[in-house]
Design a protein around this motif. Structure first.
Motif, PDB file in Angstrom:
ATOM      1  N   LYS A 265      44.860  44.739  31.072  1.00  0.00           N
ATOM      2  CA  LYS A 265      43.828  43.772  31.467  1.00  0.00           C
ATOM      3  C   LYS A 265      42.766  43.613  30.367  1.00  0.00           C
ATOM      4  O   LYS A 265      42.353  42.505  30.042  1.00  0.00           O
ATOM      5  N   GLU A 269      41.962  40.316  28.321  1.00  0.00           N
ATOM      6  CA  GLU A 269      40.667  39.626  28.399  1.00  0.00           C
ATOM      7  C   GLU A 269      40.101  39.336  27.018  1.00  0.00           C
ATOM      8  O   GLU A 269      39.459  38.320  26.790  1.00  0.00           O
ATOM      9  N   GLU A 275      48.449  38.729  28.185  1.00  0.00           N
ATOM     10  CA  GLU A 275      48.424  39.629  29.343  1.00  0.00           C
ATOM     11  C   GLU A 275      49.640  39.450  30.261  1.00  0.00           C
ATOM     12  O   GLU A 275      50.263  40.424  30.688  1.00  0.00           O
TER      13      GLU A 275
END
Ligand code: PBG
Length: 313
Positions: A265, A269, A275
């Motif tokens: 994650k 980000e 991802e």
């Protein structure tokens, strides 16, 4: 057409947290997209997972009060027992309800058992607590109890307690090869566990250097009556999964733990990795290594994608 491995929705088990005494779900900073649920939001989430085809959830409780023995773990009104009763009423047999069986979320010192005078966990005294917790969970509607405390003899003790309480159909999913990993950090935020005095779990969880020992732990648990065994964490322990698969004929689960999820994650980000692609690749690798079942915080996301793919056929 020639792919050897597929991750399917019925391979997935979603870990969910339920917290006592809150009126709104609480986000968990180190686990983006995962929350501590209220009893109501938990019910809604489990219904949504069922609608997506996810066959199973595993519950972790965050109690309002903790004590030295973790007594909320077997209180019939404890947070997980209440959740189990609600979900059993909502779901019947449409969802396999698994309950994590440990006391670390319920003890004020954060260890997985009774701490003796020497500061170490007392293995045999702790088994008694696990027996009580197993029966409380089964009575509340748990289909599968999942002992995660890594005490020696825990599977045998729990099997006996369940059989004696006329819950011989309750399944045991044993966290059999569970390493003393640094990848559980975000989980401990999720359940508000801080191990007292900067302690760790190295006296009862396994040394990441050891593979043969993990196989021996798995053999013990199978011999004691485990119905399903688990390797945890997953991604850094694919060799253990593969060895276990080669040796076992019972179902094998693997837990993609909080730190594995959080790393994907976080890098996603930042835009440093793709991802979605890494999510799929990580789960495919766990499946390819030999896991039948994967506990993953990505369960809902993957199930949503698989459902969309199915629709677009
Ligand atoms: C113990 C337990 C832990 C996890 C599942 N059960 C934490 C620990 O052993 O410290 C970790 C799961 C994760 O990191 O996602 N009750």
């Amino acid at each position: 057409m020639v792919a050897e491995t597929h991750v399917r929705v019925d391979d997935l088990i979603a870990p969910l947290f339920v917290r006592e005494g809150i009126s709104e779900p609480q986000p968990i900073e180190s686990l983006p997209g995962v929350v501590q649920h209220t009893q109501d939001s938990l019910r809604a989430e489990v219904a949504a997972l069922r609608d997506l085809g996810v066959p199973s959830v595993i519950l972790f409780g965050v109690p309002e009060t903790k004590d030295a023995e973790g007594s909320e773990a077997w209180n019939p009104e404890g947070v997980v027992q209440v959740a189990l009763r609600n979900l059993k009423a909502d779901m019947g047999d449409d969802m396999v309800l698994i309950s994590d069986l440990c006391v670390d979320e319920y003890t004020d010192h954060g260890h997985c058992g009774i701490v003796g005078a020497d500061g170490d966990v007392d293995n045999d005294a702790t088994l008694e607590l696990y027996m009580d917790a197993a029966v409380a969970q089964a009575e509340a509607g748990s289909d599968v109890v999942a002992p995660s405390g890594m005490m020696d003899g825990q599977v045998f003790a729990i099997r006996e307690a369940l059989d004696e309480a006329e819950h011989s159909n309750t399944i045991i999913l044993a966290y059999a090869a569970k390493y003393a990993s640094a990848l559980y950090g975000p989980f401990r935020d999720a359940v508000d566990v801080h191990i007292a005095d900067g302690g760790d779990r190295k006296t009862y969880q396994q040394d990441p250097a050891n593979a043969r020992e993990a196989l021996e732990e798995i053999r013990f648990d199978v011999g004691e009556g485990a119905d399903i065994v688990m390797v945890k964490p997953a991604g850094a322990y694919l060799d253990i999964i593969a060895h276990a698969r080669a040796e076992l004929d019972i179902p094998l689960a693997a837990y993609q733990v909080s730190g594995e999820y959080a790393m994907i994650k976080a890098a996603g980000e930042k835009g440093w990795i793709d991802e979605r692609a890494v999510m799929h690749e990580s789960l495919l690798a766990i499946k390819r290594a030999g896991a039948d079942l994967i506990l993953t915080y990505f369960a809902k996301e993957v199930a949503t994608e698989l459902a969309a793919k199915e629709l677009s056929r």
